[in-house]
Design a protein around this motif. Structure first.
Motif, mmCIF file in Angstrom:
data_model
loop_
_atom_site.group_PDB
_atom_site.id
_atom_site.type_symbol
_atom_site.label_atom_id
_atom_site.label_comp_id
_atom_site.label_asym_id
_atom_site.label_seq_id
_atom_site.Cartn_x
_atom_site.Cartn_y
_atom_site.Cartn_z
ATOM 1 N N HIS A 70 0.820 -1.206 0.000
ATOM 2 C CA HIS A 70 0.000 0.000 0.000
ATOM 3 C C HIS A 70 0.856 1.258 0.000
ATOM 4 C CE1 HIS A 70 -2.859 -3.064 1.418
ATOM 5 N NE2 HIS A 70 -3.785 -2.279 0.885
ATOM 6 N N GLY A 71 2.106 1.125 -0.422
ATOM 7 C CA GLY A 71 2.954 2.287 -0.595
ATOM 8 C C GLY A 71 3.823 2.613 0.604
ATOM 9 N N GLN A 72 3.787 1.820 1.674
ATOM 10 C CA GLN A 72 4.615 2.060 2.834
ATOM 11 C C GLN A 72 5.889 1.244 2.727
ATOM 12 O OE1 GLN A 72 2.362 1.441 6.402
ATOM 13 N NE2 GLN A 72 0.520 2.382 5.552
ATOM 14 N N GLU A 73 6.921 1.674 3.431
ATOM 15 C CA GLU A 73 8.203 1.004 3.344
ATOM 16 C C GLU A 73 8.355 -0.025 4.449
ATOM 17 O OE1 GLU A 73 11.342 3.811 3.322
ATOM 18 O OE2 GLU A 73 10.804 4.671 1.370
ATOM 19 N N ILE A 74 9.182 -1.032 4.163
ATOM 20 C CA ILE A 74 9.555 -2.017 5.167
ATOM 21 C C ILE A 74 10.396 -1.338 6.240
ATOM 22 C CG2 ILE A 74 10.950 -4.088 5.561
ATOM 23 C CD1 ILE A 74 8.481 -4.810 4.161
ATOM 24 N N ASP A 75 10.235 -1.758 7.479
ATOM 25 C CA ASP A 75 11.057 -1.253 8.568
ATOM 26 C C ASP A 75 12.527 -1.478 8.201
ATOM 27 O OD1 ASP A 75 12.699 -1.547 11.062
ATOM 28 O OD2 ASP A 75 10.803 -0.960 11.982
ATOM 29 N N PRO A 76 13.360 -0.443 8.242
ATOM 30 C CA PRO A 76 14.768 -0.586 7.842
ATOM 31 C C PRO A 76 15.517 -1.665 8.612
ATOM 32 C CG PRO A 76 14.187 1.732 8.038
ATOM 33 C CD PRO A 76 13.023 0.955 8.582
ATOM 34 N N ASP A 77 15.187 -1.851 9.884
ATOM 35 C CA ASP A 77 15.885 -2.863 10.677
ATOM 36 C C ASP A 77 15.579 -4.273 10.176
ATOM 37 O OD1 ASP A 77 17.090 -0.989 12.291
ATOM 38 O OD2 ASP A 77 15.520 -1.034 13.814
ATOM 39 N N ILE A 78 14.313 -4.526 9.790
ATOM 40 C CA ILE A 78 13.943 -5.833 9.256
ATOM 41 C C ILE A 78 14.593 -6.046 7.895
ATOM 42 C CG2 ILE A 78 12.017 -7.189 8.334
ATOM 43 C CD1 ILE A 78 10.331 -6.224 10.625
ATOM 44 N N LEU A 79 14.605 -4.999 7.079
ATOM 45 C CA LEU A 79 15.238 -5.095 5.769
ATOM 46 C C LEU A 79 16.724 -5.401 5.910
ATOM 47 C CD1 LEU A 79 14.996 -4.762 2.704
ATOM 48 C CD2 LEU A 79 15.394 -2.306 3.022
ATOM 49 N N LYS A 80 17.387 -4.680 6.796
ATOM 50 C CA LYS A 80 18.817 -4.886 7.003
ATOM 51 C C LYS A 80 19.102 -6.274 7.567
ATOM 52 C CE LYS A 80 20.979 -1.382 8.635
ATOM 53 N NZ LYS A 80 21.517 -0.335 9.574
ATOM 54 N N ALA A 81 18.217 -6.765 8.437
ATOM 55 C CA ALA A 81 18.420 -8.088 9.041
ATOM 56 C C ALA A 81 18.320 -9.205 8.007
ATOM 57 C CB ALA A 81 17.406 -8.312 10.157
ATOM 58 N N ALA B 193 18.871 -8.818 4.678
ATOM 59 C CA ALA B 193 19.892 -8.656 3.642
ATOM 60 C C ALA B 193 21.160 -9.418 4.011
ATOM 61 C CB ALA B 193 20.195 -7.171 3.458
ATOM 62 N N GLY B 194 21.924 -9.766 2.993
ATOM 63 C CA GLY B 194 23.174 -10.484 3.223
ATOM 64 C C GLY B 194 23.462 -11.457 2.092
ATOM 65 N N THR B 195 24.564 -12.140 2.188
ATOM 66 C CA THR B 195 24.964 -13.102 1.167
ATOM 67 C C THR B 195 24.563 -14.505 1.586
ATOM 68 O OG1 THR B 195 26.835 -11.731 0.469
ATOM 69 C CG2 THR B 195 26.898 -14.063 -0.132
ATOM 70 N N TYR B 196 23.903 -15.198 0.673
ATOM 71 C CA TYR B 196 23.387 -16.541 0.948
ATOM 72 C C TYR B 196 23.852 -17.524 -0.115
ATOM 73 C CZ TYR B 196 19.942 -14.217 3.992
ATOM 74 O OH TYR B 196 19.327 -13.481 4.971
ATOM 75 N N LEU B 197 23.907 -18.782 0.286
ATOM 76 C CA LEU B 197 24.033 -19.870 -0.670
ATOM 77 C C LEU B 197 22.630 -20.346 -1.003
ATOM 78 C CD1 LEU B 197 25.727 -22.041 -2.208
ATOM 79 C CD2 LEU B 197 25.490 -23.460 -0.148
ATOM 80 N N ILE B 198 22.331 -20.463 -2.280
ATOM 81 C CA ILE B 198 21.079 -21.065 -2.733
ATOM 82 C C ILE B 198 21.457 -22.395 -3.361
ATOM 83 C CG2 ILE B 198 19.064 -20.830 -4.230
ATOM 84 C CD1 ILE B 198 19.504 -17.796 -4.138
ATOM 85 N N ALA B 199 20.972 -23.494 -2.781
ATOM 86 C CA ALA B 199 21.420 -24.801 -3.250
ATOM 87 C C ALA B 199 20.341 -25.853 -3.048
ATOM 88 C CB ALA B 199 22.691 -25.217 -2.509
ATOM 89 N N PRO B 200 20.303 -26.872 -3.926
ATOM 90 C CA PRO B 200 19.355 -27.977 -3.759
ATOM 91 C C PRO B 200 19.697 -28.775 -2.506
ATOM 92 C CG PRO B 200 20.283 -27.932 -5.994
ATOM 93 C CD PRO B 200 21.111 -27.015 -5.154
ATOM 94 N N ASP B 201 18.660 -29.324 -1.860
ATOM 95 C CA ASP B 201 18.920 -30.062 -0.626
ATOM 96 C C ASP B 201 19.459 -31.470 -0.871
ATOM 97 O OD1 ASP B 201 16.693 -31.548 -1.400
ATOM 98 O OD2 ASP B 201 15.617 -31.292 0.498
ATOM 99 N N ASP B 202 19.632 -31.853 -2.151
ATOM 100 C CA ASP B 202 20.193 -33.176 -2.446
ATOM 101 C C ASP B 202 21.710 -33.151 -2.606
ATOM 102 O OD1 ASP B 202 20.534 -31.923 -4.883
ATOM 103 O OD2 ASP B 202 19.230 -33.270 -6.019
ATOM 104 N N GLY B 203 22.328 -32.003 -2.304
ATOM 105 C CA GLY B 203 23.784 -31.920 -2.329
ATOM 106 C C GLY B 203 24.395 -31.434 -3.621
ATOM 107 N N ARG B 204 23.586 -31.147 -4.625
ATOM 108 C CA ARG B 204 24.149 -30.625 -5.878
ATOM 109 C C ARG B 204 24.650 -29.195 -5.683
ATOM 110 N NH1 ARG B 204 19.580 -31.129 -10.114
ATOM 111 N NH2 ARG B 204 18.286 -31.038 -8.237
ATOM 112 N N THR B 205 25.495 -28.759 -6.600
ATOM 113 C CA THR B 205 26.104 -27.432 -6.513
ATOM 114 C C THR B 205 25.055 -26.333 -6.608
ATOM 115 O OG1 THR B 205 28.132 -28.263 -7.522
ATOM 116 C CG2 THR B 205 27.799 -25.884 -7.558
ATOM 117 N N GLY B 206 25.237 -25.308 -5.787
ATOM 118 C CA GLY B 206 24.369 -24.138 -5.823
ATOM 119 C C GLY B 206 25.151 -22.902 -6.207
#
Length: 231
Positions: free
Chosen positions: A23-34, A36-49
């Motif tokens: 509805h046009g409002q922004e996410i709380d900056p603290d939740i957004l910052k929490a 954010a970050g670098t993640y691994l995205i990978a299949p749960d069967d052990g294949r490369t992500g």
């Protein structure tokens, strides 16, 4: 067990904030910052992500991200990601330039977010240099439980055949130190990059994976440092 911080203050709060964004409002900056970050995205069967960084700058349909080019080979559909956002239910979505949802990661209490695909993709913080999730088959074998100075406390053999309850059997060597032997460890479990050794009476030892593939005792366990080193 490794503590996966889902990086949301609370699901209910996040849901309300996402609804506000619609509805046009922004996410709380603290939740957004929490989140954010670098993640691994990978299949749960052990294949490369692949690794992707969720950023806090605004983008079409949500917030900017980077690193999607690294997905071109292992997860080509995700190489088209142009933005990320909250999904309104405590989860995270990746979207392309037309706002088509490429992946929807659902919140799982106490566990990493993951998709509901037949082979789920996990969104998880991972040690540098790790490009896939550990599996029962991959970790099966003989390990040594030892102190950082190399003092050996016990030999541990992890079996690779997981049972219906998500645990697999293990066996200990006959020369374990008394403080390990009394735990009567009998099964083990994987959760993301965490490995937990458990006894049938509720005893347990939780370890977190290192970049070299070995494990250190989780900080939440307290006590003296302890490692599991593959033999």
């Amino acid at each position: 067990m490794i503590r996966f911080v889902l990086r949301l203050a609370a699901s209910a709060a996040a849901t309300l904030l996402v609804c506000g964004l619609a509805h046009g409002q922004e996410i709380d900056p603290d939740i957004l910052k929490a989140q954010a970050g670098t993640y691994l995205i990978a299949p749960d069967d052990g294949r490369t992500g692949c690794r992707m960084t969720l950023e806090t700058d605004m983008a079409i349909g949500g917030y900017s991200l980077s690193g999607q080019d690294s997905c071109a080979k292992p997860l080509p559909a995700l190489a088209e990601a142009a933005a990320w956002n909250f999904d309104g239910n405590g989860g995270v979505i990746l979207i392309d330039p037309t706002r088509k949802v490429l992946a929807r990661f659902v919140e799982n209490e106490g566990s990493p977010m993951k998709t509901k695909d037949s082979v789920p993709l996990l969104l998880v913080a991972a040690p540098d240099g790790i490009d896939h999730l550990p599996t029962f088959r991959g970790l099966a074998g003989t390990w040594t439980m030892q102190r950082p100075d190399g003092e050996r406390l016990c030999g541990v053999t992890l079996k690779g055949n997981a049972e219906a309850n998500g645990n697999a059997p293990l066996s200990l060597s006959g020369d374990c130190a008394a403080n390990v032997a009394r735990l009567k460890l009998a099964v083990w479990h994987i959760e993301g990059f965490g490995l937990t050794l458990m006894g049938h009476d509720g005893s347990s030892l939780a370890f977190d994976m290192r970049a070299d593939g070995n494990f250190d005792k989780s900080k939440e366990e307290g006590g003296k440092p302890l490692s599991l080193v593959r033999q």
